[in-house]
Write a protein that holds these residues in place. Structure first.
Motif, PDB file in Angstrom:
ATOM      1  N   GLN A   1      -4.125   3.733   9.808  1.00 48.81           N
ATOM      2  CA  GLN A   1      -4.843   2.669  10.514  1.00 48.81           C
ATOM      3  C   GLN A   1      -5.704   3.316  11.598  1.00 48.81           C
ATOM      4  O   GLN A   1      -5.263   3.484  12.732  1.00 48.81           O
TER       5      GLN A   1
ATOM      6  N   LEU B   1       3.198  -1.087   6.557  1.00 48.59           N
ATOM      7  CA  LEU B   1       3.421  -1.261   5.115  1.00 48.59           C
ATOM      8  C   LEU B   1       3.961  -2.654   4.808  1.00 48.59           C
ATOM      9  O   LEU B   1       3.493  -3.318   3.882  1.00 48.59           O
TER      10      LEU B   1
ATOM     11  N   ALA C   1       0.860  -1.189   0.000  1.00 50.42           N
ATOM     12  CA  ALA C   1       0.000   0.000   0.000  1.00 50.42           C
ATOM     13  C   ALA C   1       0.894   1.237   0.000  1.00 50.42           C
ATOM     14  O   ALA C   1       0.931   2.007   0.948  1.00 50.42           O
ATOM     15  N   TRP C   2       1.615   1.414  -1.087  1.00 54.08           N
ATOM     16  CA  TRP C   2       2.632   2.454  -1.199  1.00 54.08           C
ATOM     17  C   TRP C   2       2.035   3.722  -1.803  1.00 54.08           C
ATOM     18  O   TRP C   2       1.342   3.656  -2.815  1.00 54.08           O
TER      19      TRP C   2
ATOM     20  N   SER D   1      -2.224  -0.258   5.060  1.00 47.42           N
ATOM     21  CA  SER D   1      -1.992   1.119   4.625  1.00 47.42           C
ATOM     22  C   SER D   1      -1.327   1.917   5.745  1.00 47.42           C
ATOM     23  O   SER D   1      -1.302   1.483   6.899  1.00 47.42           O
TER      24      SER D   1
ATOM     25  N   GLN E   1       4.419   2.695  11.299  1.00 51.03           N
ATOM     26  CA  GLN E   1       3.788   2.768   9.987  1.00 51.03           C
ATOM     27  C   GLN E   1       4.573   1.972   8.944  1.00 51.03           C
ATOM     28  O   GLN E   1       3.981   1.351   8.056  1.00 51.03           O
TER      29      GLN E   1
END
Length: 118
Positions: free
Chosen positions: A105, A97, A77-78, A102, A93
């Motif tokens: 959150q 990833l 989810a870049w 994502s 985070q």
């Protein structure tokens, strides 16, 4: 992950990066494009166009580490909107990833920082 610590800065190179680049080219990209010091305590994370591979550039006292991650199925989810400035995220985070989640959150607990012990 072999990356330790809890309060290190993490910077994402938003958009796609040519992952044929190795340590010197990625360090030059950090310095010239992001105007950051590649020899700082920060982690610099790069992703390919297909969003299934990552490279993490890390300085470790006397030299660089280049961590490589390849996802066997699916996509990360870049954030793909390319900019000339990196996106600052937390180590938490980054772990999201790598776990296929994502950066946002909303159900995650917020980190607590207490000044006093009761």
């Amino acid at each position: 992950m072999i990356i330790g610590g809890t309060s290190r800065p993490v910077y994402l190179a938003v958009g796609a990066t040519d992952l044929r680049k190795s340590i010197d080219s990625l360090a030059a990209l950090v310095h010239s494009t992001f105007h950051l010091d590649p020899c700082s305590a920060a982690l610099f994370v790069f992703c390919n166009r297909e969003r299934n591979k990552l490279k993490i550039l890390e300085w470790a006292d006397h030299g660089f580490w280049l961590h490589y991650f390849r996802l066997e199925r699916g996509h990360l989810a870049w954030p793909m909107t390319a900019t000339t400035s990196p996106q600052a995220i937390t180590l938490r985070q980054l772990q999201w990833l790598l776990d296929g989640l994502s950066l946002e959150q909303p159900a995650a607990y917020q980190a607590l920082r207490h000044r006093h012990v009761l």
